[in-house]
Design an enzyme around this catalytic site. Sequence first.
Site, PDB file in Angstrom:
ATOM      1  N   ARG A   1      -2.586   1.399  -4.225  1.00 44.69           N
ATOM      2  CA  ARG A   1      -3.195   0.158  -4.838  1.00 44.69           C
ATOM      3  C   ARG A   1      -4.814   0.492  -5.200  1.00 44.69           C
ATOM      4  O   ARG A   1      -5.589   1.340  -4.577  1.00 44.69           O
ATOM      5  CB  ARG A   1      -3.303  -1.246  -3.782  1.00 44.69           C
ATOM      6  CG  ARG A   1      -2.137  -1.655  -3.913  1.00 44.69           C
ATOM      7  CD  ARG A   1      -1.859  -2.805  -3.138  1.00 44.69           C
ATOM      8  NE  ARG A   1      -1.952  -2.489  -1.653  1.00 44.69           N
ATOM      9  CZ  ARG A   1      -3.060  -2.563  -0.775  1.00 44.69           C
ATOM     10  NH1 ARG A   1      -4.230  -2.940  -1.254  1.00 44.69           N
ATOM     11  NH2 ARG A   1      -3.070  -2.133   0.373  1.00 44.69           N
TER      12      ARG A   1
ATOM     13  N   TYR B   1       1.708   2.449 -10.229  1.00 46.43           N
ATOM     14  CA  TYR B   1       1.881   2.706  -8.724  1.00 46.43           C
ATOM     15  C   TYR B   1       2.547   1.407  -8.319  1.00 46.43           C
ATOM     16  O   TYR B   1       1.906   0.337  -8.562  1.00 46.43           O
ATOM     17  CB  TYR B   1       0.661   3.141  -8.034  1.00 46.43           C
ATOM     18  CG  TYR B   1       1.007   2.892  -6.605  1.00 46.43           C
ATOM     19  CD1 TYR B   1       1.799   3.780  -6.018  1.00 46.43           C
ATOM     20  CD2 TYR B   1       0.412   1.769  -5.960  1.00 46.43           C
ATOM     21  CE1 TYR B   1       2.077   3.532  -4.610  1.00 46.43           C
ATOM     22  CE2 TYR B   1       0.619   1.672  -4.608  1.00 46.43           C
ATOM     23  CZ  TYR B   1       1.321   2.635  -3.842  1.00 46.43           C
ATOM     24  OH  TYR B   1       1.743   2.237  -2.671  1.00 46.43           O
TER      25      TYR B   1
ATOM     26  N   LYS C   1       2.863  -7.965  -4.195  1.00 44.68           N
ATOM     27  CA  LYS C   1       1.323  -8.184  -3.633  1.00 44.68           C
ATOM     28  C   LYS C   1       0.976  -9.448  -4.788  1.00 44.68           C
ATOM     29  O   LYS C   1       0.190 -10.286  -4.444  1.00 44.68           O
ATOM     30  CB  LYS C   1       0.563  -7.109  -3.803  1.00 44.68           C
ATOM     31  CG  LYS C   1       1.161  -6.075  -2.775  1.00 44.68           C
ATOM     32  CD  LYS C   1       1.123  -6.321  -1.313  1.00 44.68           C
ATOM     33  CE  LYS C   1       1.837  -5.326  -0.426  1.00 44.68           C
ATOM     34  NZ  LYS C   1       1.836  -5.374   0.910  1.00 44.68           N
TER      35      LYS C   1
ATOM     36  N   SER D   1      -1.879  -2.806   5.429  1.00 43.51           N
ATOM     37  CA  SER D   1      -0.726  -1.775   4.842  1.00 43.51           C
ATOM     38  C   SER D   1      -0.732  -0.646   5.523  1.00 43.51           C
ATOM     39  O   SER D   1      -1.928  -0.125   6.039  1.00 43.51           O
ATOM     40  CB  SER D   1      -1.225  -1.418   3.438  1.00 43.51           C
ATOM     41  OG  SER D   1      -1.448  -2.755   2.729  1.00 43.51           O
TER      42      SER D   1
ATOM     43  N   ASP E   1       7.138  -7.103   5.114  1.00 43.27           N
ATOM     44  CA  ASP E   1       5.857  -7.153   4.567  1.00 43.27           C
ATOM     45  C   ASP E   1       5.480  -8.448   4.114  1.00 43.27           C
ATOM     46  O   ASP E   1       4.128  -8.948   4.152  1.00 43.27           O
ATOM     47  CB  ASP E   1       6.091  -6.162   3.037  1.00 43.27           C
ATOM     48  CG  ASP E   1       4.813  -5.979   2.708  1.00 43.27           C
ATOM     49  OD1 ASP E   1       3.586  -5.617   3.251  1.00 43.27           O
ATOM     50  OD2 ASP E   1       4.552  -5.826   1.393  1.00 43.27           O
TER      51      ASP E   1
ATOM     52  N   ARG F   1       6.162   6.800  -0.675  1.00 46.91           N
ATOM     53  CA  ARG F   1       6.781   5.669  -0.709  1.00 46.91           C
ATOM     54  C   ARG F   1       8.272   5.826  -0.482  1.00 46.91           C
ATOM     55  O   ARG F   1       9.001   6.810  -1.238  1.00 46.91           O
ATOM     56  CB  ARG F   1       6.374   4.423  -1.499  1.00 46.91           C
ATOM     57  CG  ARG F   1       5.154   4.137  -1.119  1.00 46.91           C
ATOM     58  CD  ARG F   1       4.769   3.132  -0.118  1.00 46.91           C
ATOM     59  NE  ARG F   1       3.545   2.826   0.169  1.00 46.91           N
ATOM     60  CZ  ARG F   1       3.160   1.955   0.961  1.00 46.91           C
ATOM     61  NH1 ARG F   1       4.131   0.949   1.257  1.00 46.91           N
ATOM     62  NH2 ARG F   1       1.904   1.588   1.442  1.00 46.91           N
TER      63      ARG F   1
HETATM   64  O1  SAT Z   1       1.704  -0.380  -2.309  1.00 48.42           O
HETATM   65  S1  SAT Z   1       1.853  -1.904  -2.022  1.00 48.42           S
HETATM   66  O2  SAT Z   1       0.631  -2.794  -2.087  1.00 48.42           O
HETATM   67  O3  SAT Z   1       3.076  -2.441  -2.357  1.00 48.42           O
HETATM   68  C1  SAT Z   1       2.277  -1.496  -0.232  1.00 48.42           C
HETATM   69  C2  SAT Z   1       0.751  -2.006   0.570  1.00 48.42           C
HETATM   70  O4  SAT Z   1      -0.077  -1.334   0.377  1.00 48.42           O
HETATM   71  O5  SAT Z   1       0.964  -2.743   1.288  1.00 48.42           O
HETATM   72 MN    MN Z   2       2.078  -4.453   2.662  1.00 48.76          MN
END
Ligand code: SAT
Ligand code: MN
Length: 592
Positions: free
Chosen positions: A79, A207, A216, A258, A285, A377
């Site tokens: 992110r 990404y 998010k 995260s 999450d 991931r």
């Molecule tokens: O990359 S994501 O934002 O989906 C996972 C995370 O950073 O919590």
């Molecule tokens: Mn997360």
Amino acid sequence: MIHPLLANPPAIVNPAVLRWIDQQVQLTEPDAVVWCDGSAGERDRLQAVAVADGTLIPLNPDKHPGCFLHRSNPNDVARVEQLTYICTPTEEEAGPTNNWAEPRAMRRRLDELCRGAMRGRTLYVVPYLMGQPGSPMAKVGVELTDSVYVVLNMRIMTRMGDVAWRHLGDGDDFNRGLHCLLDVDPERRLICHFPQDNAIVSVGSGYGGNVLLGKKCLALRIGSYLGRREGWLAEHMLILGVESPAGEKTYIAAAFPSACGKTNFAMLVPPARYQDWKIWTLGDDIAWMRPGVDGVLHAINPEAGYFGVAPGTNAKTNPNAMRTIARDTIFTNVALRPDGTVWWEGHDDPPPAECLDWQGRPWKAGSTEKAAHPNSRFTAPMANNPSLAPETALPGGVPISAIIFGGRRASTLPLVCEAFNWVHGVFLGATMGSETTAAAVGTVGQVRRDPMAMLPFCGYNIGWYFRHWLNMRKRIVQPPRIFQVNWFRKGDDGRFLWPGFGENMRVLKWIVDRCHGRVGAWETPLGWVPRTQDFDLGGMENFGPPEFETVQNINLEEWRREVLSQDELFMRIYSQLPKEMIFQRELLVGRL
Ligand code: SAT
Ligand code: MN
């Protein structure tokens, strides 16, 4: 006139949706439009497209049935908080912890970037539902994207397809998401949220967190904004159920930043001593929580899959995750072994003699570079999880008895403590600190304030967010108890003081017993903590009362520094900080 590519929309698509899609097609000028229906046949077709153009690499079908590897652009692996914007009429609404942009100016900039951006490409229309079909809490989103990888991930992470059109019916209450890959140039990368319009535009990235817009962007940033308006909470929390040997089920929501172990905690397998206990996963999450008619806070997991961190995942740390990702999984930025299987640092298998690293470059055992990216991931359907709670399907969610706030802290914070009451619990959440991880671009390992693990995800002024949390108390008859945990405390020798993983069951047991009024505690300046006799240490190796007292120790010198460091956040947001937070700070200083 409607664009010729939209001449034959599926009958289920309503005119309000069609009008908006038409505008985006006129803007981005794709060569083709594909309406996604979420079917298995469609998945097979899109996987074939992605394999043909190199987006996906099929893995060994015997060892990883239905699985693929994706390598993202090396400049695009996490992110990007500095390129993430909240676009509200006033800057105050976005608040001091978000990047703000004036909505019309940002729209013009994005229109310029998106104009003609899909020439020669296909625009996929991805309707999706966050939440269970028929749930009063569910929200519909439509993501328009020129990335097949995004479509295939959204298919795992959300309830994608006609189910969303059906939920929407004739309405126009849906999230409008536009995603254009452009040339994946960090200079032309922007993740923009327009809460007033229930809209998201994401450009220049491929990404996960930047482009799987249901996650998010909608479920947390726009969700938190809607939650404040509509009287609920959108939180960066896992949800789990603890089932006792007697069959009593206690549901807990827990916020961690995260890459701090939410997935591992949500899928916890109890140690041998607790073999009659069972941990059920509801989510790993995101939690949407709303007071039910019974006055209890109920939570749903709006997602349908897991987008988890691969490194460190193995049969010891998370056996349920290993089984979840055994099939139908998309791996991103992990290493590829010669036999078509995947590998990462912390895998059960030792490092391969040779493989291709996450960028596809030859890699040899002993190399100083990592084979898998630290933020590599897996995207896997939650239906694969052996510990998936059947209640995950309940449209009304589950009643929450405890909320846990956790951070990654090498010092200062004890293993577990319980807030004195709701307001104190909100203070514990608001002052949470955690060491930064590879999930976002930037320095790793620095302590920063991350209130409720929502710093990168709160879609409006964080001071108003604290106020909203405080106000929620009035609408909940039986508030959950609030706890703080820290699995990551280290000794002077740099080693973790607490074994973590399955042993966290012991902390859960104390929390559950507190919820049911069955176990004692001791009052400290920080909150209620287990006395040594209240905490089960039975059957632990090399961990007895002295070790427990060390991991629970409150060091006054460290706490003086901690309070000063908390003040830095409070100063930044002072003008909108609820007075209750300042009183709580004073009370803490007084107790210390
Ligand atoms: O990359 S994501 O934002 O989906 C996972 C995370 O950073 O919590
Ligand atoms: Mn997360």
